[in-house]
Design an enzyme around this catalytic site. Sequence first.
Site, PDB file in Angstrom:
ATOM      1  N   GLY A  22     -70.852  48.867  42.735  1.00 62.11           N
ATOM      2  CA  GLY A  22     -70.820  49.805  41.963  1.00 62.11           C
ATOM      3  C   GLY A  22     -71.667  50.884  42.282  1.00 62.11           C
ATOM      4  O   GLY A  22     -72.081  50.882  43.344  1.00 62.11           O
ATOM      5  N   GLY A  23     -71.532  52.020  41.226  1.00 60.56           N
ATOM      6  CA  GLY A  23     -72.312  53.108  41.630  1.00 60.56           C
ATOM      7  C   GLY A  23     -73.668  53.060  41.548  1.00 60.56           C
ATOM      8  O   GLY A  23     -74.443  53.745  42.178  1.00 60.56           O
ATOM      9  N   MET A  24     -74.161  52.036  40.875  1.00 63.65           N
ATOM     10  CA  MET A  24     -75.624  51.876  40.831  1.00 63.65           C
ATOM     11  C   MET A  24     -76.171  50.812  41.240  1.00 63.65           C
ATOM     12  O   MET A  24     -77.229  50.783  41.812  1.00 63.65           O
ATOM     13  CB  MET A  24     -75.749  51.930  39.071  1.00 63.65           C
ATOM     14  CG  MET A  24     -77.521  51.571  38.630  1.00 63.65           C
ATOM     15  SD  MET A  24     -77.333  51.583  36.848  1.00 63.65           S
ATOM     16  CE  MET A  24     -78.971  51.253  36.615  1.00 63.65           C
ATOM     17  N   ALA A  25     -75.487  49.577  41.640  1.00 60.23           N
ATOM     18  CA  ALA A  25     -75.816  48.550  42.217  1.00 60.23           C
ATOM     19  C   ALA A  25     -74.777  47.629  42.819  1.00 60.23           C
ATOM     20  O   ALA A  25     -73.454  47.906  42.694  1.00 60.23           O
ATOM     21  CB  ALA A  25     -76.490  47.610  40.964  1.00 60.23           C
ATOM     22  N   VAL A  27     -73.589  43.489  43.457  1.00 59.65           N
ATOM     23  CA  VAL A  27     -73.894  42.078  43.421  1.00 59.65           C
ATOM     24  C   VAL A  27     -73.631  41.041  44.507  1.00 59.65           C
ATOM     25  O   VAL A  27     -72.697  41.356  44.986  1.00 59.65           O
ATOM     26  CB  VAL A  27     -72.968  41.794  41.943  1.00 59.65           C
ATOM     27  CG1 VAL A  27     -73.228  40.189  41.650  1.00 59.65           C
ATOM     28  CG2 VAL A  27     -73.179  42.778  40.890  1.00 59.65           C
ATOM     29  N   LYS A  45     -78.001  40.992  41.321  1.00 60.66           N
ATOM     30  CA  LYS A  45     -77.827  42.243  41.201  1.00 60.66           C
ATOM     31  C   LYS A  45     -78.851  43.076  41.821  1.00 60.66           C
ATOM     32  O   LYS A  45     -79.776  43.144  41.478  1.00 60.66           O
ATOM     33  CB  LYS A  45     -77.502  42.705  39.803  1.00 60.66           C
ATOM     34  CG  LYS A  45     -76.804  44.200  39.479  1.00 60.66           C
ATOM     35  CD  LYS A  45     -76.463  44.495  38.233  1.00 60.66           C
ATOM     36  CE  LYS A  45     -76.122  45.728  37.821  1.00 60.66           C
ATOM     37  NZ  LYS A  45     -75.595  45.900  36.349  1.00 60.66           N
ATOM     38  N   ASP A 151     -69.277  50.262  27.831  1.00 60.47           N
ATOM     39  CA  ASP A 151     -68.620  50.266  29.019  1.00 60.47           C
ATOM     40  C   ASP A 151     -67.633  49.053  29.167  1.00 60.47           C
ATOM     41  O   ASP A 151     -67.790  48.462  30.253  1.00 60.47           O
ATOM     42  CB  ASP A 151     -69.628  50.419  30.078  1.00 60.47           C
ATOM     43  CG  ASP A 151     -68.878  50.481  31.593  1.00 60.47           C
ATOM     44  OD1 ASP A 151     -67.969  51.262  31.441  1.00 60.47           O
ATOM     45  OD2 ASP A 151     -69.566  50.399  32.552  1.00 60.47           O
TER      46      ASP A 151
END
Length: 500
Positions: A22-25, A27, A45, A151
């Site tokens: 994803g944009g932040m992390a 997995v 994550k 979200d």
Amino acid sequence: MPEGTCGRVIGRYALFDALATGGMATVHFGRLLGPVGFARTVAIKRLHPQYASDPEFVSMFLDEARMCARIRHPNVVPTLDVVATKGELFLVMEYIHGESLGLLMKTLTKRGERMPWKIAVSVLAGTLHGLHAAHEAKDERGIPLALVHRDVSPQNVLVGVDGMARVVDFGIAKATGRLHVTRENAVKGKLGYMAPEQMAAESITRQADVYSAAVVLWEALAGKRLFEGESEAVILSRVLTGEVKVPSSLTSDVPKELDEIVMKGLSREVGVRFKTAKEFALALERLGPAALGDVGDWVERTAGASLERRSSRVAEVENDPQELTPSGTTDPPPDASASRDGRPSQSGSVRYIPAPKGSAEKTPATGGLSLKSGAKTAQWIAIGVVGVAAVATVGGWAIASRGPSEVAAAQNTGSAATTSTATSTPSTAVAMGTSTAASTATPQTATSTSATASAMSSTSNGALPAPSGSAPRAWGSGSSKSPGPVVSSKKSPFDLGGRN
């Protein structure tokens, strides 16, 4: 070689292949490495390194861990641990064998298929139960967290092969007591799934998640996006004012009762929607959703190829004959870490575990010898040292137990016997003085061991070596008429029960 092909050890976990990004992390799947061979497959994550030094992203990441730890429900993926290294953050979660609802829906679209409505109802009912558990979560003092996910989308609903739907990713959730506070007028979430009041940056409640879940249900039934557009402005306009058709107008097998439930959840008026996610879920369950077993079978039919590849990879890691050992310490900073070839690693890893297929790589520090074989050699050396010290101590104790008469007789012996006794006695004394430090071997101990072993081998049945000119006497066989060795009434610490 792509990252994840070799397991990276972080504390008591080994990190392997990426499952989603994803944009932040990102997995990954990994392994919990416990003592005595205990291990467990987990999902890890990893916060992207460029965000690990940003206080805002770090606080969001840690808030997610704190909040998830307060939610205990089978429809929410549980958080197991947080690992903070020098420069990186990792969130350890339960590994679920399944796929995201978003990927399952994309797969159906490519095939020109639609999700059976009973499957969709079952998946969203489970999702809503998980959201309700999050909404009802309380802190350690029993105070409600007033948590709102913000979200809810197909990408954040994981459907396992066990048929269970689970909510994931509370990274931008709103809750009381968060370390990170959203900036004023900041809008967070995916535009196509946001409630109108969320887009207006107004105060939101759990009913914003109810709206988002209704959007996901509509898309699962219709097989297409509800709000689409060439730009964010167009999507925003359609969310606020666009017409929403009932699902049955796009697929004939959807019952009218389901239309009513979906449209109630999609109401732009907060007061018209379901008050809670649980109320929404119970309304769906009254329609007769698919059983969990049927949902699991559908997941395997829809995503069988990707699930099979992942299962094979997980099996390779779980059956890896290589011995995985947790580092036991926190990783050093990225610039201090080393790669497999000894050079600094850019990813901040510390130690790599070979991939299951394995290659005969040599460890520079050991000249090609594995750590496992070195450990076994060290064990045998330790056992030998302890054995030598034990023999020396037993021999010294036995000699020290000899009676005065025998000592006097020994003094009257020839010069050769006197010389031999003088050589062995100091060594024996050294052995007795160092018997408590059995793990340390000295030249003196080695000398006493040789002397004692020679003396013991010259006798049989445990007899002590007799002085020159006298007959050997059995251990502890002294009589009242003739002087003999002094035998203590207390057992030696080395006595196994055969002697008194």
